[in-house]
Design a protein around this motif. Sequence first.
Motif, short mmCIF file in Angstrom:
data_model
loop_
_atom_site.label_atom_id
_atom_site.label_comp_id
_atom_site.label_asym_id
_atom_site.label_seq_id
_atom_site.Cartn_x
_atom_site.Cartn_y
_atom_site.Cartn_z
N ARG A 258 0.83 -1.29 -0.01
CA ARG A 258 0.13 -0.24 -0.10
C ARG A 258 0.78 1.15 0.11
NH1 ARG A 258 -5.44 -0.77 2.30
NH2 ARG A 258 -5.84 -2.99 2.66
N GLY A 259 2.14 1.09 -0.27
CA GLY A 259 3.03 2.31 -0.28
C GLY A 259 3.61 2.65 1.07
N LEU A 260 4.09 3.92 1.02
CA LEU A 260 4.66 4.35 2.34
C LEU A 260 4.07 5.72 2.47
CD1 LEU A 260 8.56 4.21 1.55
CD2 LEU A 260 6.99 2.72 2.69
N ILE A 261 3.98 5.91 4.14
CA ILE A 261 3.67 7.39 4.54
C ILE A 261 5.00 7.73 5.46
CG2 ILE A 261 2.36 8.72 6.25
CD1 ILE A 261 -0.09 7.21 5.57
N GLY A 262 5.54 8.97 4.73
CA GLY A 262 6.86 9.22 5.51
C GLY A 262 7.69 7.79 4.86
N PHE A 263 8.56 7.34 5.93
CA PHE A 263 9.29 6.27 5.67
C PHE A 263 8.50 5.11 6.13
CE2 PHE A 263 11.00 8.83 8.94
CZ PHE A 263 10.98 7.82 10.06
N PHE A 264 7.40 4.98 6.71
CA PHE A 264 6.95 3.81 6.93
C PHE A 264 5.76 3.16 6.27
CE2 PHE A 264 7.50 6.67 10.85
CZ PHE A 264 8.33 5.74 11.50
N PRO A 265 5.97 1.78 6.08
CA PRO A 265 5.11 0.77 5.29
C PRO A 265 3.55 1.34 5.84
CG PRO A 265 6.95 -0.34 5.71
CD PRO A 265 6.97 0.97 6.50
N VAL A 266 2.69 1.20 4.71
CA VAL A 266 1.25 1.50 5.06
C VAL A 266 0.73 0.05 4.81
CG1 VAL A 266 -0.94 2.39 4.47
CG2 VAL A 266 1.11 3.78 3.95
N LEU A 267 0.18 -0.34 6.24
CA LEU A 267 -0.64 -1.71 6.42
C LEU A 267 -1.88 -1.65 6.10
CD1 LEU A 267 1.65 -2.94 9.50
CD2 LEU A 267 1.92 -3.29 6.99
N LEU A 268 -2.68 -0.42 6.78
CA LEU A 268 -3.91 -0.32 6.59
C LEU A 268 -4.33 1.42 6.18
CD1 LEU A 268 -7.06 -1.16 6.97
CD2 LEU A 268 -6.80 -0.49 9.25
N ASP A 269 -5.15 1.67 5.50
CA ASP A 269 -5.63 3.17 5.30
C ASP A 269 -6.92 3.04 4.98
OD1 ASP A 269 -5.60 5.87 5.15
OD2 ASP A 269 -3.93 5.81 3.43
N ASP A 270 -7.58 3.59 5.95
CA ASP A 270 -9.27 3.87 5.55
C ASP A 270 -9.49 5.18 6.31
OD1 ASP A 270 -9.87 3.24 8.38
OD2 ASP A 270 -10.37 1.12 7.95
N LYS A 271 -10.75 5.65 6.37
CA LYS A 271 -11.02 6.88 6.79
C LYS A 271 -10.85 7.29 8.27
CE LYS A 271 -14.97 9.97 6.42
NZ LYS A 271 -16.27 10.18 6.26
N ARG A 272 -10.90 6.21 9.07
CA ARG A 272 -10.97 6.47 10.22
C ARG A 272 -9.64 5.92 11.02
NH1 ARG A 272 -14.39 9.71 12.16
NH2 ARG A 272 -16.47 9.73 11.40
N LYS A 273 -8.84 5.10 10.26
CA LYS A 273 -7.57 4.39 10.83
C LYS A 273 -6.28 4.25 9.79
CE LYS A 273 -8.46 0.99 14.04
NZ LYS A 273 -8.83 -0.13 14.53
N ALA A 274 -5.31 4.61 10.09
CA ALA A 274 -4.10 4.28 9.14
C ALA A 274 -3.15 3.49 10.11
CB ALA A 274 -3.49 5.46 8.72
N VAL A 275 -2.71 2.37 9.70
CA VAL A 275 -1.88 1.55 10.45
C VAL A 275 -0.49 1.54 9.53
CG1 VAL A 275 -1.22 -0.82 11.36
CG2 VAL A 275 -3.47 0.05 11.35
N LEU A 276 0.68 1.80 10.31
CA LEU A 276 1.77 1.77 9.66
C LEU A 276 2.92 0.86 10.56
CD1 LEU A 276 2.20 5.66 9.62
CD2 LEU A 276 1.14 4.27 7.80
N GLY A 277 3.92 0.47 9.76
CA GLY A 277 4.84 -0.31 10.71
C GLY A 277 5.51 -1.61 9.91
N PHE A 278 6.33 -2.17 10.67
CA PHE A 278 7.00 -3.34 10.04
C PHE A 278 7.65 -4.14 11.30
CE2 PHE A 278 10.03 -0.06 9.24
CZ PHE A 278 11.07 -0.45 9.81
#
Length: 157
Positions: A75-95
């Motif tokens: 799902r790409g990156l936000i900043g330098f963090f991998p995006v695991l989930l991105d919906d209207k209410r919650k974005a989950v980043l990490g590895f």
Amino acid sequence: MRPRSVAAHLPNAILPEADWADRYELLILNEQLTAGEAARRMLGQLPAWVRAFLALRNRIVSPVGLKTAAPAADRGLIGFFPVLLDDKRKAVLGFDDRHLDFRIIVDVREGPADSQVVGVTTLVRRRNLFGRIYLALVTPFHKTIVPALLAGLNERR
């Protein structure tokens, strides 16, 4: 408004094995963001002092095997963090790493009147002694950086 530290609860379904967590929240007036928008505004343009700290961190930890760059993400990156989930209410980043696994959860909910609450929860699963030592060393910096990035949401409109 300034971010405030609030209780983070474990276990958390996002990283059930996490053994460390913290959470900060910020009330934003007269604006409605999705979780992904909030995460991108917080992490997309890091302040110079945060970039300098992260560069120093990378020079120190790369010889001992911690990742200094994010792995590829579907799902790409936000900043330098991998995006695991991105919906209207919650974005989950990490590895996951050899020493620790972490997740950053950015969530949004309605606040009073025409406001919104943006929250940032950090979850960490320490895998070994080095992960415990590393987290103990970076926690004071984390507790400065995360509220500063969250506060920046009111400045970067």
